[in-house]
Write a protein that holds these residues in place. Structure first.
Motif, PDB file in Angstrom:
ATOM      1  N   PHE A  42     -16.829  12.838   0.272  1.00  0.00           N
ATOM      2  CA  PHE A  42     -15.647  12.080  -0.145  1.00  0.00           C
ATOM      3  C   PHE A  42     -15.086  11.277   1.016  1.00  0.00           C
ATOM      4  O   PHE A  42     -15.338  11.577   2.189  1.00  0.00           O
ATOM      5  N   SER A  43     -14.322  10.257   0.684  1.00  0.00           N
ATOM      6  CA  SER A  43     -13.653   9.441   1.697  1.00  0.00           C
ATOM      7  C   SER A  43     -12.341   8.919   1.124  1.00  0.00           C
ATOM      8  O   SER A  43     -12.147   8.890  -0.093  1.00  0.00           O
ATOM      9  N   LEU A  44     -11.449   8.526   2.033  1.00  0.00           N
ATOM     10  CA  LEU A  44     -10.124   8.048   1.638  1.00  0.00           C
ATOM     11  C   LEU A  44     -10.040   6.528   1.683  1.00  0.00           C
ATOM     12  O   LEU A  44     -10.652   5.887   2.533  1.00  0.00           O
ATOM     13  N   THR A  45      -9.270   5.979   0.774  1.00  0.00           N
ATOM     14  CA  THR A  45      -8.937   4.552   0.759  1.00  0.00           C
ATOM     15  C   THR A  45      -7.431   4.430   0.560  1.00  0.00           C
ATOM     16  O   THR A  45      -6.873   5.086  -0.311  1.00  0.00           O
ATOM     17  N   SER A  46      -6.780   3.616   1.387  1.00  0.00           N
ATOM     18  CA  SER A  46      -5.331   3.456   1.223  1.00  0.00           C
ATOM     19  C   SER A  46      -5.043   2.695  -0.060  1.00  0.00           C
ATOM     20  O   SER A  46      -5.832   1.866  -0.508  1.00  0.00           O
ATOM     21  N   MET A  47      -3.906   2.999  -0.661  1.00  0.00           N
ATOM     22  CA  MET A  47      -3.530   2.306  -1.891  1.00  0.00           C
ATOM     23  C   MET A  47      -3.292   0.820  -1.634  1.00  0.00           C
ATOM     24  O   MET A  47      -3.531  -0.017  -2.510  1.00  0.00           O
ATOM     25  N   SER A  48      -2.839   0.474  -0.420  1.00  0.00           N
ATOM     26  CA  SER A  48      -2.661  -0.938  -0.085  1.00  0.00           C
ATOM     27  C   SER A  48      -4.000  -1.649  -0.122  1.00  0.00           C
ATOM     28  O   SER A  48      -4.127  -2.754  -0.661  1.00  0.00           O
ATOM     29  N   ALA A  49      -5.033  -1.023   0.452  1.00  0.00           N
ATOM     30  CA  ALA A  49      -6.370  -1.622   0.459  1.00  0.00           C
ATOM     31  C   ALA A  49      -6.918  -1.727  -0.958  1.00  0.00           C
ATOM     32  O   ALA A  49      -7.534  -2.721  -1.340  1.00  0.00           O
ATOM     33  N   ALA A  50      -6.669  -0.673  -1.749  1.00  0.00           N
ATOM     34  CA  ALA A  50      -7.150  -0.685  -3.130  1.00  0.00           C
ATOM     35  C   ALA A  50      -6.456  -1.781  -3.927  1.00  0.00           C
ATOM     36  O   ALA A  50      -7.073  -2.467  -4.746  1.00  0.00           O
ATOM     37  N   THR A  51      -5.172  -1.982  -3.689  1.00  0.00           N
ATOM     38  CA  THR A  51      -4.420  -3.033  -4.370  1.00  0.00           C
ATOM     39  C   THR A  51      -4.961  -4.405  -3.993  1.00  0.00           C
ATOM     40  O   THR A  51      -5.172  -5.275  -4.835  1.00  0.00           O
ATOM     41  N   SER A  52      -5.212  -4.605  -2.694  1.00  0.00           N
ATOM     42  CA  SER A  52      -5.736  -5.882  -2.218  1.00  0.00           C
ATOM     43  C   SER A  52      -7.086  -6.179  -2.851  1.00  0.00           C
ATOM     44  O   SER A  52      -7.360  -7.299  -3.269  1.00  0.00           O
ATOM     45  N   THR A  53      -7.926  -5.159  -2.946  1.00  0.00           N
ATOM     46  CA  THR A  53      -9.245  -5.343  -3.533  1.00  0.00           C
ATOM     47  C   THR A  53      -9.145  -5.707  -5.000  1.00  0.00           C
ATOM     48  O   THR A  53      -9.806  -6.628  -5.489  1.00  0.00           O
TER      49      THR A  53
END
Length: 471
Positions: free
Chosen positions: A304-315
């Protein structure tokens, strides 16, 4: 006079700078370990979820704290006896209600009201230890008499302390737990679940003091109560903390072992690697509890790995069909996904909470993985000035709908990312900087006026002197 004015100027400037640093620094303060709330997102039943290892324990639970993701559960809600892992909650209550230098006096009951086989120390009635010393013996050497003495010190009696334990456990999210004592010795009414112990440990590791005491590798009883086997220095029972142990794991931060005839082997562990913080609970375990824990930790960090919600929103926005809506995550957090899963495959929903301005709304954005909720955050959605007209058409076509303060948007269509307009608004640091600049200009203006006034006084004095001399 000039020296005094200069001194006052630099003093004021220094105060302003210190204030600015403190205000700006406060913006970046975060929880010491993971996130502080106890919200879980269990999507481990997804079809393409990474295959978990086989373990021998009857019950287990594995969560990632920054995201609240439940990575693995094996009978996580089945009641089990916690044994000495109970002592982590005892330690938390002590830290929340006592000073470390307080003195704890051992009563007669704290020494003799322990079941056969549960005490191995030559404590004396009336013996005194500090709270700090007691915590070391409690979490490293797991001394039952110390747990008893601490409970009496905090609450006056075992029953009163048990009430505090149950109340605090419920506050931390333990929904199927009932404690009757501070040490975990056998009692049919003293039970919990792997899920509940995970929630309790989650609350415990938020305390830096708890992490320090629970991570100590050894404790010395020299000059205090000596164990009946004659030794006075003891190693932490959690062997994954011990560098010389075959079970040593450098990612393990702290934890607690337990064993009774009813509970079997129990083990609670907090580990951290990279940006991931993981809690692993083993209940109804065997002598393989360390192997089981190692398997689950490897599973967490490798799969597993983490992704920030800001990065996910930008994507998501970069792949949206129309970019008239720009999203800012107000309180950023993390999403935990199987390694290799792209955030563009997630679906999202946005529910309006309130309208702040004519071109801005505040609400809650929720992310879904294979139809299951995996996280949510407070976000602000703004209409970009360069595309306000297209945003209006979106609302008309139903891509953004609003009624009585609620709305949902879908951001799963693909497109190119548009840069955010500089007119989206001021951020907090910019506002603070402007306020401080205004205050600084005010002080400079006040000092300039003062200097001019002093200069005029001196001119008038010189004129008066010249007039007197002429007379």
């Amino acid at each position: 006079m000039r020296f005094i004015v200069k001194k006052r100027f630099w003093s004021c400037l220094w105060i302003l700078l210190v204030t600015a640093i403190c205000i700006c620094g406060a913006e970046s303060v975060s929880a010491a370990v993971g996130k502080a709330d106890h919200t879980l997102y269990d999507y481990s039943s997804a079809e393409d979820w990474p295959e978990a290892p086989e373990i021998t324990a009857g019950s287990a639970y594995l969560i990632e704290l920054n995201s609240g993701a439940v990575l693995y559960s094996k009978d996580g809600d089945v009641q089990s006896y916690p044994a000495s892992t109970t002592k982590i909650l005892t330690a938390l209550l002590v830290l929340e209600n006592c000073e470390l230098n307080e003195e704890v006096t051992f009563s007669y009951n704290s020494i003799y009201d322990i079941e056969d086989g549960g005490h191995h120390y030559e404590f004396q009635e009336g013996e005194v230890l500090t709270v700090s010393e007691c915590l070391q013996f409690l979490l490293v050497e797991s001394v039952n008499e110390v747990a008893y003495a601490l409970a009496e010190h905090v609450a006056g009696s075992i029953d009163a302390f048990a009430e505090m334990m149950n109340e605090r456990a419920a506050e931390l999210g333990a929904t199927n737990t009932h404690f009757t004592n501070p040490h975990g010795l056998n009692d049919e009414d003293h039970y919990t679940t792997a899920h509940d112990m995970a929630m309790i440990l989650w609350g415990c590791v938020q305390s830096e003091a708890f992490r320090q005491y629970a991570s100590q590798t050894e404790v010395s009883l020299s000059g205090r109560a000596v164990k009946t086997d004659g030794f006075s220095t003891y190693t932490n029972h959690h062997l994954m903390l011990i560098p010389t142990s075959e079970y040593y794991n450098s990612s393990v931060v702290c934890g607690k072992t337990g064993y009774t005839s009813l509970a079997g082997n129990t083990l609670v562990t907090y580990a951290s690697q990279g940006d991931m913080d993981v809690i692993c609970i083993i209940m109804q375990g065997s002598s393989d509890r360390f192997e089981d824990t190692q398997k689950l930790l490897d599973y967490a960090f490798d799969s597993f790995s983490l992704t920030s919600m800001s990065a996910a929103t930008s994507t998501n926005l970069s792949e949206a069909g129309n970019l008239s809506l720009v999203t800012d995550v107000v309180e950023d957090a993390s999403l935990c996904l199987p390694t290799g899963v792209n955030v563009s495959s997630l679906t999202t929903e946005f529910a309006v909470r309130e309208t702040e301005e004519s071109d801005s709304v505040l609400g809650v954005k929720t992310w879904y993985y294979q139809g299951m909720e995996i996280g949510s955050a407070t976000v602000q959605m703004s209409l970009a000035s360069s595309s306000a007209s297209s945003a209006s058409s979106e609302e008309e076509s139903g891509e953004v709908s609003a009624s009585d303060g609620t709305a949902e948007t879908s951001e799963t269509e693909s497109a190119e990312e548009e840069e955010k307009s500089s007119s989206d608004g001021w951020n907090v640091l910019e506002i603070v900087a402007l306020v401080l600049l205004g205050i600084l200009l005010f002080f400079l203006l006040a000092i300039l006026i003062r200097l001019l006034q002093n200069h005029n006084r001196r001119r008038r004095k010189r004129r008066k002197k010249r007039r007197r001399r002429r007379r």
